[in-house]
Design a protein around this motif. Structure first.
Motif, PDB file in Angstrom:
ATOM      1  N   PHE A   2      -0.835   2.755  -5.138  1.00 26.19           N
ATOM      2  CA  PHE A   2      -1.096   3.720  -6.200  1.00 26.19           C
ATOM      3  C   PHE A   2      -0.943   3.133  -7.599  1.00 26.19           C
ATOM      4  O   PHE A   2      -1.716   3.468  -8.494  1.00 26.19           O
ATOM      5  CB  PHE A   2      -0.176   4.935  -6.030  1.00 26.19           C
ATOM      6  N   VAL A   3       0.031   2.268  -7.785  1.00 23.97           N
ATOM      7  CA  VAL A   3       0.253   1.712  -9.118  1.00 23.97           C
ATOM      8  C   VAL A   3      -0.918   0.849  -9.556  1.00 23.97           C
ATOM      9  O   VAL A   3      -1.147   0.662 -10.750  1.00 23.97           O
ATOM     10  CB  VAL A   3       1.573   0.897  -9.155  1.00 23.97           C
ATOM     11  N   SER A   4      -1.683   0.340  -8.603  1.00 22.06           N
ATOM     12  CA  SER A   4      -2.833  -0.488  -8.952  1.00 22.06           C
ATOM     13  C   SER A   4      -3.979   0.327  -9.528  1.00 22.06           C
ATOM     14  O   SER A   4      -4.836  -0.211 -10.241  1.00 22.06           O
ATOM     15  CB  SER A   4      -3.328  -1.243  -7.710  1.00 22.06           C
ATOM     16  N   THR A 172     -10.796  -1.965  -4.669  1.00 21.30           N
ATOM     17  CA  THR A 172     -10.880  -3.136  -5.542  1.00 21.30           C
ATOM     18  C   THR A 172      -9.594  -3.305  -6.344  1.00 21.30           C
ATOM     19  O   THR A 172      -9.070  -4.416  -6.485  1.00 21.30           O
ATOM     20  CB  THR A 172     -12.078  -2.998  -6.499  1.00 21.30           C
ATOM     21  N   ALA A 173      -9.075  -2.186  -6.855  1.00 20.47           N
ATOM     22  CA  ALA A 173      -7.825  -2.244  -7.627  1.00 20.47           C
ATOM     23  C   ALA A 173      -6.668  -2.731  -6.762  1.00 20.47           C
ATOM     24  O   ALA A 173      -5.848  -3.558  -7.194  1.00 20.47           O
ATOM     25  CB  ALA A 173      -7.515  -0.862  -8.202  1.00 20.47           C
ATOM     26  N   MET A 174      -6.588  -2.222  -5.524  1.00 22.45           N
ATOM     27  CA  MET A 174      -5.532  -2.676  -4.611  1.00 22.45           C
ATOM     28  C   MET A 174      -5.677  -4.154  -4.298  1.00 22.45           C
ATOM     29  O   MET A 174      -4.691  -4.906  -4.288  1.00 22.45           O
ATOM     30  CB  MET A 174      -5.567  -1.855  -3.308  1.00 22.45           C
ATOM     31  N   ALA A 180      -2.999 -10.813  -6.883  1.00 26.33           N
ATOM     32  CA  ALA A 180      -2.290 -11.341  -8.046  1.00 26.33           C
ATOM     33  C   ALA A 180      -0.842 -11.675  -7.704  1.00 26.33           C
ATOM     34  O   ALA A 180      -0.188 -12.456  -8.413  1.00 26.33           O
ATOM     35  CB  ALA A 180      -2.333 -10.328  -9.193  1.00 26.33           C
ATOM     36  N   HIS A 181      -0.321 -11.104  -6.608  1.00 27.33           N
ATOM     37  CA  HIS A 181       1.055 -11.355  -6.172  1.00 27.33           C
ATOM     38  C   HIS A 181       1.075 -12.022  -4.797  1.00 27.33           C
ATOM     39  O   HIS A 181       2.040 -11.869  -4.047  1.00 27.33           O
ATOM     40  CB  HIS A 181       1.842 -10.041  -6.115  1.00 27.33           C
ATOM     41  N   ARG A 186       2.636 -13.645   0.911  1.00 20.33           N
ATOM     42  CA  ARG A 186       2.108 -14.449   2.012  1.00 20.33           C
ATOM     43  C   ARG A 186       3.088 -14.606   3.165  1.00 20.33           C
ATOM     44  O   ARG A 186       2.685 -14.885   4.302  1.00 20.33           O
ATOM     45  CB  ARG A 186       1.695 -15.829   1.495  1.00 20.33           C
ATOM     46  N   THR A 187       4.388 -14.426   2.906  1.00 25.69           N
ATOM     47  CA  THR A 187       5.384 -14.565   3.969  1.00 25.69           C
ATOM     48  C   THR A 187       5.609 -13.269   4.740  1.00 25.69           C
ATOM     49  O   THR A 187       6.309 -13.267   5.754  1.00 25.69           O
ATOM     50  CB  THR A 187       6.728 -15.027   3.382  1.00 25.69           C
TER      51      THR A 187
END
Length: 418
Positions: A2-4, A172-174, A180-181, A186-187
């Motif tokens: 949601f924040v995206s 797309t936003a998500m 970006a993070h 990735r772990t």
């Protein structure tokens, strides 16, 4: 998730709800009458609703359109000033446009319901020969439906097109936000699947589920007053006798009962569906590693992982047996419920054929909107399981503990989720 896409979601959604309540309260207390100051007065009390396409450019309808645009503009401007966001045009104005488009579609359904009364009364008059009915008059009534249908169908197609673009912008936003993070994500177990597959499934599920939810709310708001008005012709309920606003009371109690009953029956399904995604992901991950290493995807390991899949699917099938049995039984009874409610008035001849069809259609619309959870439960279960997986990514980014279900499955993929 949601924040995206939304500005400060923890404040945005409560503020949207409060603003909606405030604006609707103002409309029903003062707003409808205020249109008279601009030459767009409401219909006089006791006036029959417009039964044709002209309702869409009538004074009261145009006044509501203006009121909605002004209220939305104030809310959007507020958030764009205090919390600028890259996706604000889509998340705020796009959401409002989708709501408005669905409102127009529901009003088209209300207009069709208003058309039912005089049309079926005309049929009754023709069949009983109580009043002369000409062929031109009959075809004229049918033709008057055409304008409503054209508007409703055109808006329906346009709304679906808009929603598809809206949902893809959200995906797309998500995607941009998670990528970006990526170094932090990735772990996380199954991170690639969560970013690619779960965001895609989240967006497509929201497309169908979200639009149906908005339609249900708009339908409830539009048709409850219609059912309230039609309740003047139905004052008695079987076994209970005289009941004020009998139709509204009957549909609300019946729908709440069905929703609560099936929610209770299907309470285990979200956890089982979430478990299903986890065991499938573990199996797929091992096979992917086996493509690059001969030491991975050994027969014993693959057999054990697939046994987890088999065990979980069998549990899911078993739980869906009694859920579907309960759901289908309720829906079959639901089909005859309005006739049971109207039985005393039909037998006593207190309502005409046109009124009965108006009541049945309005009853169906309200019941369907209130039974949203019943009709969408399988999709909701899938969405909840996707949400749980994406919530694991959000928790990792924010430095929060993993959701309880996610943490339990990390230690034991077969642990009972409830």
């Amino acid at each position: 998730m949601f924040v995206s896409f939304f500005p400060k979601p923890r404040l945005f959604f409560p503020s949207a709800l409060l603003w909606t309540v405030a604006v609707m309260s103002f409309w029903y207390i003062f707003g409808r009458e205020a249109g008279a100051a601009f030459g767009l007065p409401p219909l006089p009390p006791g006036t029959k609703p417009v039964a044709g396409a002209s309702v869409f450019w009538s004074g009261p309808f145009l006044w509501f359109d203006i009121f909605f645009v002004v209220a939305t503009g104030i809310f959007a401007a507020f958030w764009m000033v205090i919390a600028p966001h890259r996706w604000a045009l889509w998340s705020i104005l796009g959401s409002a446009l989708i709501v408005f488009a669905n409102y127009i579609q529901v009003e088209a359904s209300v207009a069709i319901n208003n058309w039912y009364g005089p049309f079926y009364n005309l049929i009754e008059a023709a069949l009983s020969r109580s009043t002369p009915v000409t062929l031109a008059e009959f075809y004229g009534k049918i033709a008057s439906l055409g304008g409503i249908v054209i508007i409703g169908v055109t808006l329906g197609v346009g709304t679906r097109f808009l929603v598809s673009h809206y949902i893809f912008r959200w995906r797309t936003a998500m995607n941009h936000y998670y990528m970006a993070h990526w170094d932090q994500l990735r772990t996380v177990e199954g991170a690639s699947q969560r970013v690619q597959d779960d965001t895609m499934r989240f967006s497509t599920t929201m497309e169908s589920l979200g639009i149906n939810f908005i339609e249900s709310i708009m339908t409830l708001i539009a048709f409850l007053p219609v059912l309230l008005r039609l309740s003047s012709d139905v004052t008695e309920l079987p076994f209970f006798g005289h009941v004020p606003y009998a139709l509204v009371v009957a549909v609300v109690i019946w729908s709440i009962f069905g929703t609560g009953f099936l929610a209770l029956v299907g309470i285990r399904l979200p956890g089982l569906q979430f478990r299903n995604q986890r065991v499938e992901a573990a199996y797929r991950k091992e096979l992917v590693h086996g493509e690059d290493s001969t030491e991975r995807a050994q027969p014993q390991t693959v057999s054990e992982l697939f046994s987890h899949i088999r065990r979980n699917y069998f549990r899911l099938y078993l739980n869906y047996v009694y859920f579907n049995l309960s759901r289908l039984f309720y829906l079959e009874v639901d089909n005859i419920f309005p006739y049971v409610v109207l039985a005393p008035n039909i037998v006593a001849g207190k309502i005409t054929l046109g009124t009965m069809n108006q009541i049945l259609n309005a009853f169906l619309q309200v019941r369907t909107s209130m039974q949203y959870l019943i009709n969408s439960w399988t999709t909701i279960v899938e969405l909840l399981s996707i949400y749980k997986r994406l919530r694991g990514l959000d928790a990792s980014l924010q430095g929060e503990p993993l959701p309880k279900l996610d943490a339990r499955f990390r230690d034991d993929p077969l642990e009972t989720p409830w």
